[in-house]
Design a protein around this motif. Structure first.
Motif, short mmCIF file in Angstrom:
data_model
loop_
_atom_site.label_atom_id
_atom_site.label_comp_id
_atom_site.label_asym_id
_atom_site.label_seq_id
_atom_site.Cartn_x
_atom_site.Cartn_y
_atom_site.Cartn_z
N ASN A 1 3.38 -4.15 -3.43
CA ASN A 1 2.32 -3.14 -3.39
C ASN A 1 2.68 -1.97 -2.49
OD1 ASN A 1 0.65 -4.46 -5.23
ND2 ASN A 1 -0.37 -5.65 -3.64
N ASP A 2 3.37 -2.25 -1.39
CA ASP A 2 3.84 -1.17 -0.51
C ASP A 2 4.79 -0.24 -1.26
OD1 ASP A 2 2.35 -2.22 1.57
OD2 ASP A 2 4.08 -3.11 2.61
N GLU A 3 5.69 -0.82 -2.04
CA GLU A 3 6.64 -0.01 -2.81
C GLU A 3 5.91 0.82 -3.88
OE1 GLU A 3 9.96 0.43 -2.27
OE2 GLU A 3 9.61 -0.76 -0.47
N VAL A 4 4.91 0.23 -4.49
CA VAL A 4 4.12 0.96 -5.49
C VAL A 4 3.42 2.15 -4.84
CG1 VAL A 4 2.10 0.82 -7.01
CG2 VAL A 4 3.81 -1.00 -7.04
N LYS A 5 2.86 1.94 -3.65
CA LYS A 5 2.18 3.01 -2.93
C LYS A 5 3.14 4.15 -2.58
CE LYS A 5 -1.46 0.15 -1.00
NZ LYS A 5 -1.94 -0.54 0.19
N LYS A 6 4.40 3.80 -2.25
CA LYS A 6 5.40 4.82 -1.95
C LYS A 6 5.61 5.75 -3.14
CE LYS A 6 8.26 2.32 1.37
NZ LYS A 6 9.60 1.71 1.57
N GLY B 1 3.34 6.49 -5.20
CA GLY B 1 2.08 7.20 -5.45
C GLY B 1 1.33 6.70 -6.65
#
Length: 91
Positions: free
Chosen positions: A83-88, A90
């Motif tokens: 999820n952190d990578e997805v947020k990166k 955007g």
């Protein structure tokens, strides 16, 4: 997750066929061009997903403590890092 070429083509055909059935949808190109573009978009999405997966796994592997894949701790960390990578991105 790797999807075979045949399955990817099947998905692209399904997308093109479904769009063709929608009355509000009008093609400006022939159906084969639409199918090819759908296939390219699906390939791009799958490639991005593979990169996200690899980044999450790398973060888990870089932990000091060895975390066994399939354990509850691994699953929690995987979801968090994914999820952190997805947020990166955007998304």
């Amino acid at each position: 997750m790797r999807i075979s070429r045949d399955k990817l083509n099947k998905l692209a055909h399904t997308v093109a066929d479904t769009l063709a059935e929608i009355d509000e949808c009008e093609f400006r190109e022939d159906r084969n061009t639409i199918r090819q573009e759908a296939r390219k978009a699906l390939e791009k999405l799958l490639l991005e997903e593979t990169k996200l997966d690899a980044a999450a796994r790398l973060k888990i592997a870089s932990q000091r403590k060895i975390i066994v894949e399939g354990s509850q701790e691994w699953d929690i960390l995987y979801r968090k890092y994914y999820n952190d990578e997805v947020k990166k991105l955007g998304l």
